[in-house]
Design an enzyme around this catalytic site. Structure first.
Site, mmCIF file in Angstrom:
data_model
loop_
_atom_site.group_PDB
_atom_site.id
_atom_site.type_symbol
_atom_site.label_atom_id
_atom_site.label_comp_id
_atom_site.label_asym_id
_atom_site.label_seq_id
_atom_site.Cartn_x
_atom_site.Cartn_y
_atom_site.Cartn_z
ATOM 1 N N PHE A 99 -2.458 3.952 3.496
ATOM 2 C CA PHE A 99 -1.216 4.574 2.444
ATOM 3 C C PHE A 99 -1.885 5.744 2.148
ATOM 4 O O PHE A 99 -2.761 5.771 1.112
ATOM 5 C CB PHE A 99 -0.624 3.564 1.520
ATOM 6 C CG PHE A 99 0.425 4.154 0.854
ATOM 7 C CD1 PHE A 99 1.747 3.935 1.382
ATOM 8 C CD2 PHE A 99 0.146 4.842 -0.290
ATOM 9 C CE1 PHE A 99 2.881 4.628 0.748
ATOM 10 C CE2 PHE A 99 1.254 5.419 -1.141
ATOM 11 C CZ PHE A 99 2.694 5.155 -0.399
ATOM 12 N N ASP A 102 -9.957 8.999 1.182
ATOM 13 C CA ASP A 102 -8.895 9.021 0.216
ATOM 14 C C ASP A 102 -9.506 7.845 -0.787
ATOM 15 O O ASP A 102 -9.063 6.792 -0.592
ATOM 16 C CB ASP A 102 -7.717 8.476 0.962
ATOM 17 C CG ASP A 102 -6.374 8.092 -0.082
ATOM 18 O OD1 ASP A 102 -6.683 8.039 -1.222
ATOM 19 O OD2 ASP A 102 -5.152 8.126 0.344
ATOM 20 N N LYS A 114 -4.669 8.474 -9.354
ATOM 21 C CA LYS A 114 -4.042 7.301 -10.201
ATOM 22 C C LYS A 114 -4.987 7.277 -11.341
ATOM 23 O O LYS A 114 -4.447 7.590 -12.387
ATOM 24 C CB LYS A 114 -4.500 6.154 -9.221
ATOM 25 C CG LYS A 114 -3.413 5.900 -8.101
ATOM 26 C CD LYS A 114 -3.582 4.593 -7.501
ATOM 27 C CE LYS A 114 -2.353 4.457 -6.421
ATOM 28 N NZ LYS A 114 -1.059 4.211 -7.223
HETATM 29 C C1 PLP Z 1 -4.865 5.416 -1.204
HETATM 30 C C2 PLP Z 1 -3.621 6.149 -1.821
HETATM 31 N N1 PLP Z 1 -3.329 7.377 -1.412
HETATM 32 C C3 PLP Z 1 -2.460 8.026 -1.764
HETATM 33 C C4 PLP Z 1 -1.448 7.398 -2.581
HETATM 34 C C5 PLP Z 1 -0.314 8.211 -3.296
HETATM 35 O O1 PLP Z 1 -0.453 8.549 -4.760
HETATM 36 P P1 PLP Z 1 0.709 9.061 -5.586
HETATM 37 O O2 PLP Z 1 1.723 7.930 -5.643
HETATM 38 O O3 PLP Z 1 0.085 9.569 -6.642
HETATM 39 O O4 PLP Z 1 1.291 10.385 -4.749
HETATM 40 C C6 PLP Z 1 -1.637 6.077 -3.008
HETATM 41 C C7 PLP Z 1 -0.532 5.468 -3.899
HETATM 42 O O5 PLP Z 1 -0.519 4.326 -3.927
HETATM 43 C C8 PLP Z 1 -2.792 5.496 -2.966
HETATM 44 O O6 PLP Z 1 -3.067 4.200 -2.989
#
Ligand code: PLP
Length: 395
Positions: A135, A220, A249
């Site tokens: 994700f 990520d 986050k």
């Molecule tokens: C691993 C990861 N990357 C990217 C995101 C996306 O972040 P945002 O919702 O702040 O755009 C999330 C959100 O859950 C995430 O868990």
């Protein structure tokens, strides 16, 4: 349905199946709804409220900053973003930062950075290999990066340049690599995709492959970073270093922020290549600086590691007692409980009635991601409520 919930139904695009409570206040690991009911919060804003709700150190930093300077543009120097950048660089293996406003924006920028690198050093290579069940966010390009059909199919055709391969399988990355590949992008452990922990050696093998091919490794750490898995960054547990890392986050205790960090060699943007109006906003960065300092100075990752183990072993005890629990897994304060049937929504509802907020990860799985300042006693309280919910759902 309360007045606020009726108004939400009337005015909002219905993109989220919200839990039917309206939260009005938070303190530590607890939140209160409009009727004054208290809940133990094991959702924590989807792994955002690292220091719990309204931590005094963050509240003070934000209040002072709001009274001093709320926003300029990046045409000018401002102090909080420089302080935060220095702290991030001093405490990670990366050398340079770019601030933005969310996880998706950070990942999108990281892919742009890798494409820039590809143009400069890899004969125009632009493709990024990502994993199934990953994700990476909700922008169109990040939906293409996210290897899950449910996020991709409604929006096809998607931007080109992404190849999704099996997670935890180095051979899949090797065979997907071509002379068009500029980077591999992975979560060190997959959060939204199921709290999937890679086998020993996988991430190191990906690192070695990227080195062999001269391509970049983007990590990520938006969900796993800032102490959540027991170390400040999850990569520290796997003995390798990324070329680019993204954060969001948990960094600013709930104020919107995202960061791209890169090693000097991968830091190839020049003036005008990338930008963001709100990125590096003084209030978000003051919150980030206060949060990160507190995390580092108070051994918060260590607490997350220890209390996380306590939580996962408590979940494991429940698994032994209730046969419809198929699996329990986690690292630090990121844990999942998987059921043999699609009962997660019923368990979430029963927990809510008991005063505990948990996340329905999938129809058959829950995710636990409480604030990193949580105590063993609060974990015991949560496990007690969860067990009552399991009894209700299972009987
Ligand atoms: C691993 C990861 N990357 C990217 C995101 C996306 O972040 P945002 O919702 O702040 O755009 C999330 C959100 O859950 C995430 O868990």
């Amino acid at each position: 349905m309360s007045h606020w919930q009726e108004l939400e139904r009337k005015y909002f695009m219905q993109t989220v199946a919200r839990t039917p409570i309206t939260l009005v206040r938070g303190q530590g690991a607890r939140v209160w709804d409009e009727a004054g009911r208290q809940y133990l919060d094991f959702v924590a804003g989807w792994a955002v409220d690292s220091l719990g709700h309204c931590h005094p150190v963050v509240a003070r930093a934000v209040t002072e900053q709001v009274r001093t300077l709320i926003h300029t543009s990046n045409q000018f120097y401002t102090v909080p973003q420089i302080q935060l950048a220095e702290l991030l660089v001093q405490n990670s293996c990366l050398d340079k930062v770019f601030f933005c406003n969310s996880g998706a924006e950070a990942n999108e920028g990281a892919v742009k950075l890798a494409r820039r690198y590809g143009k400069l050093y890899l004969n125009g290579a632009y493709e990024v290999i990502t994993a199934n069940n990953s994700f990476h966010g909700r922008t169109l390009a990040m939906v293409a990066a996210t290897g899950q059909a449910k996020f991709q199919e409604p929006y096809a055709p998607l931007p080109v340049g992404f190849t999704n391969v099996e997670y935890n399988n180095i051979e899949a990355i090797i065979s997907a690599t071509s002379d068009k590949t500029c980077a591999v992008m992975l979560e060190p452990l997959q959060g939204e995709g199921g709290v999937n922990i890679p086998d020993e050696g996988y991430l190191a093998a990906v690192r070695a492959w990227c080195d062999q091919k001269g391509i970049l490794l983007i990590l990520d750490e938006i969900q796993t970073g800032l102490g959540r898995t027991g170390t400040l960054f999850a990569y520290e547990q796997y003995e390798f270093e990324p070329d680019i890392m993204t954060l969001a986050k948990g960094l600013a205790s709930g104020l919107p922020i995202g960061v791209i960090l890169a090693k000097d060699e991968a830091s190839v943007f020049s003036a005008g290549d990338h930008g963001s109006t709100f990125g590096g906003n003084p209030v978000a960065c003051a919150a980030g600086y206060a949060t990160l300092r507190f995390i580092i100075e108070n051994g918060i990752p260590d607490n997350a590691g220890k209390v996380g183990e306590y939580l996962v072993s408590g979940l494991g005890r429940l698994k032994k007692k209730y046969p419809f629990i198929a699996d329990v897994r986690g690292r630090g304060l990121l844990a999942a409980m998987e059921f043999s049937q699609d009962v997660a929504s019923s368990v979430v509802t029963a927990c809510l009635e008991g005063g505990l907020l948990v996340n329905r990860l999938k129809p058959n799985a829950l995710r636990f991601m409480p604030p990193l300042i949580i105590s063993n006693e609060e974990v015991d309280e949560a496990l007690g409520i969860l067990e009552k919910a399991l009894l209700r759902v299972g009987s």
